[in-house]
Design a protein around this motif. Sequence first.
Motif, short mmCIF file in Angstrom:
data_model
loop_
_atom_site.label_atom_id
_atom_site.label_comp_id
_atom_site.label_asym_id
_atom_site.label_seq_id
_atom_site.Cartn_x
_atom_site.Cartn_y
_atom_site.Cartn_z
N VAL A 171 0.96 -1.10 0.05
CA VAL A 171 0.00 0.00 -0.04
C VAL A 171 0.78 1.29 -0.04
CG1 VAL A 171 -1.63 1.32 1.28
CG2 VAL A 171 -1.73 -1.29 1.20
N MET A 180 -4.26 -4.34 -3.20
CA MET A 180 -4.54 -5.39 -3.93
C MET A 180 -3.38 -6.61 -3.79
SD MET A 180 -6.99 -5.22 -5.96
CE MET A 180 -6.88 -5.98 -7.81
N ASN A 218 -6.96 1.64 -6.42
CA ASN A 218 -7.09 0.55 -7.40
C ASN A 218 -5.99 0.32 -7.69
OD1 ASN A 218 -10.29 0.68 -8.14
ND2 ASN A 218 -9.29 2.71 -7.43
N CYS A 219 -5.74 -0.99 -8.26
CA CYS A 219 -4.42 -1.38 -8.76
C CYS A 219 -4.25 -0.99 -10.35
CB CYS A 219 -4.35 -3.26 -8.77
SG CYS A 219 -2.87 -3.49 -9.87
N LEU A 241 -6.43 -12.70 -7.93
CA LEU A 241 -7.59 -12.01 -7.36
C LEU A 241 -8.62 -11.46 -8.24
CD1 LEU A 241 -8.91 -10.55 -4.70
CD2 LEU A 241 -7.57 -8.69 -5.11
#
Lengths: 257, 233
Positions: A171, A180, A218-219, A241
Motif C-alpha cells: 500500500v 490488491m 485501485n491497482c 484475485l
Amino acid sequence: MEHYNMNLTLKVWRQKNSDTKGHFETFKVGDISSEMSFLEMFDVLNERLVSENKEPVAFDHDCREGICGACSMYIDGEPHGPWAKTTTCQLHMRAFKDGDTIVVEPWRSKAFPVIKDLMVDRSAFDRIIQAGGFVSVNTGNAVDANSLPIVRYKAEEAFNSAACIGCGACVAACKNGSAMLFVGAKVSQLAMLPQGDPERTTRVLNMVAQMDKEGFGNCSNTYACEAECPKGISVANIARLNHEYLRAGLCSEEGDL
Amino acid sequence: MLKQPQIFLLMKWGNFFSTTIGKKSMVAASGIFLILFLVVHAGINACIFLNDGGETFNTVASFMSHNWIMRFLELGLFVVLIAHFVQAMIIERKNRAARPVKYHFSQPNKNSKWYSRYMAIFGILILLFLIMHLSQFFIGTKEALYFEGDPYHDLYGEMQEVFSHGWIVALYLVGLIALFWHLLQGFQSAFHTLGLSHKKYAPIIKMMGTWYSVIIILLFALMPLSMYFGWIS
C-alpha cells in the motif's frame, strides 16, 4: 564486510496524533555502527531523547527478525528503505554512508491513519481478513500427511502467498495506495487449497467489498508493490484475485440466498 | 455469539460493476476492444501507401461510412470509448483520494517504470488528441453524408490538406507518443486485470504488447509524415 561508524542526519516525521498536522524534525546522530539495524539506530536516538527529557520517536516494531510485519517506515523514498526483500528491522546501517541524510516518513494512506510519528493504524487489513480471509470450520488436530491430496505446485503456490506478513509496504509503495497485493495473497492462499474451496466465492466478494470500503485505491499494474514487498509476494496474486472476482461475479450462481 | 456473515449479492450486475475490480475489468475489456479497433484503423489508413492517388483509400473509407454493420460498430466504438474513459476517471479519482497526504520524499523510479504511473495523464492527452482528430476528419465525413446529399467524398485530399501544416503533424506526433506509452503499459495491464496471468502466456502477452505498440505507432506516424514530406503522391 568491514565495520565502520558513521554520523548521520535524520529527517523524521513527527506527528502528535491522527488529528494534528505533522512536520519534519531533524536529528543528528553520531557513532552509529554499520552493524546496527535501522531500528537499533532509532533506539540509540530515543535513548538520547529520553535522557534529554524529550519525547522519543514512536515507531512500530515487534519480532525484529523480519517475520512479523510490524515495522513500517518509508525510508529515503521507499518502504523499508533501499534494500530489496527487507523489512526495516533487517535493514542494516551498512546500507548508508557516513554523512548521509536519511528521510523517514510513515506509510501514507487514507486507510492507514497516522497514530503517532511513524506509527500507522493498519487495522484496515484486519477488517479485510475478518470479512472472509478464513476457513469457517474447526480443523481439529493436524491430519495425517497425504490424507488430503494436494497437487504439489498448488501447495507451493499457496505457501508462497501465505508468506505475506501484512506489513502494508504494498500500500505504501503503490502510487494509488492500493491493497490488491495483500488481498490477492490472502485470497490466493485459501482459493488454491481444498480447505478454502467451499467459501471461495463469498470470500473474494466480501474481502473485495471490504477493501473498497476501507478507502484503498485501485491497482493500475505498476508492480511497485512486488518490487517493495519484503516477502517477494508476486503480482500473479493480483491477477489471481481478479480471476477469482470475475469467476465469482460472472460464473457463479451462488449468493442468491 | 457468532456474527452473521455478510453475503454479497453477486446475482445483481450492478453489484458486480460497483466494486473497483468490476470497474477495472470494464476498463480492461474496453481497452482490448480499442486495441483491436486500432488494428482496423491502421490497416485501412495503410491503403494510402498504395500510391494510387488515394483511390483505394477513398473506396474503403466510403465503405466504412456507408455499410450498416460498420455504422453500427462505429456507434459501439463510441460507447466503448466513453465507458473506458469515464470508468478510468472514476478509478483515478478514487486513487488520488487514497493518499490525502503525499510523501515528501519519494523515489518511485526504484520500484516501477515511469510510464506505468501516468496512464491517466496519457489518457487525457489522447482524449484531447481525439477531439482534434475527429473535428478534422470525422465531422467532415458525416456532414457530407447527412447534410450535403452524399457526394463523392475525397478523404484522401482532406488528409493531404490537413497534413500539409507542419504544426498539425507535430501535434499528431505528440498524440501518438502519448498513445505509445499508454499502449505499452495498457496492453499487458488489461490482460492482468482480466485475471490472465500464466507462466507460459504472460511473457508472450508482454512481448506482443511491446511489438504491437511499436508497430502500430510507427504505422500511424508514417501517415502524416509521408504526406507532409511528400513521400507519396
